[in-house]
Enzyme design. Sequence first.
Site, PDB file in Angstrom:
ATOM      1  N   VAL A  56      -1.757  -9.959  -2.065  1.00  0.00           N
ATOM      2  CA  VAL A  56      -0.767  -8.908  -1.870  1.00  0.00           C
ATOM      3  C   VAL A  56      -0.259  -9.019  -0.443  1.00  0.00           C
ATOM      4  CG1 VAL A  56      -0.303  -6.428  -1.963  1.00  0.00           C
ATOM      5  CG2 VAL A  56      -2.074  -7.380  -3.384  1.00  0.00           C
ATOM      6  N   SER A  57       1.054  -9.187  -0.299  1.00  0.00           N
ATOM      7  CA  SER A  57       1.627  -9.094   1.039  1.00  0.00           C
ATOM      8  C   SER A  57       1.884  -7.622   1.300  1.00  0.00           C
ATOM      9  CB  SER A  57       2.916  -9.903   1.147  1.00  0.00           C
ATOM     10  OG  SER A  57       3.952  -9.269   0.445  1.00  0.00           O
ATOM     11  N   THR A  58       1.909  -7.237   2.545  1.00  0.00           N
ATOM     12  CA  THR A  58       2.102  -5.830   2.893  1.00  0.00           C
ATOM     13  C   THR A  58       3.373  -5.289   2.278  1.00  0.00           C
ATOM     14  OG1 THR A  58       0.952  -6.274   4.950  1.00  0.00           O
ATOM     15  CG2 THR A  58       2.192  -4.236   4.839  1.00  0.00           C
TER      16      THR A  58
END
Length: 178
Positions: A10-12
Site C-alpha cells: 500500500v502506498s500512502t
Amino acid sequence: MARAGLYVRVSTEEQAKEGFSVAAQLRLLQAFAVVKGCGEGDVENFVDDGYSGKNLRRPAIQRLIGCCQARRLDYVIVWRLDRLSRSLRDTLALEEDVFRANGVQFISTSESIDTSSPSGRLMLNLLASVAQNEREVNEERVRMVCAELAKECRHMGGVPPYGYRVEQGRYAIAPHEA
C-alpha cells in the site's frame, strides 16, 4: 501441506484514496490461503507499507523473491495484481523468472488469473499493462498540478528554498536571505 507467501503493498496515496489497508488485505489473503490448504504455520506475510509499485526496490518484495528462489513457497497470493507491481516489465519478470521458474503458483484474489494457460497469461499481460498505465497517468497529473502550483508561487510543502519564506500558503521573498 502447501506454503503461501501473502504479498501486500500500500502506498500512502493509494491507502488514503482506496482505503483498503494492510490489515484488511492480510485478512482476505489469509482466508484465501486456508482455502488453498495452507495451515497457519505455512503462511508468511510480506508487507511493503508506504512503497510505490513502480519498481522492485521494496524490502518485502525482495524477501518474497528470495523465498521463491529458495523454493520455500508453493503460492504467492495478492489482493490485486497492481499490489505486486505497477510495471509491466517487472510483473512479467516476476511471473516468468521467479514464480514459474521456481514452481510457484501466482494468485490474485480479485482477478481470475491462472498463469498455467495461454489465456491466463494474456489476462496477466492486460492487467499489468493497465496497472502501469494507471501509474503513468497519475504521475502525469501530479506533474501538472505541481507545475501549476509553482506558476502561482504556492508552497507545496517542505522547507522553502533559501531566500524565501511562506506567507499564507505562498512563497514570499525573505529579505534577510535574498
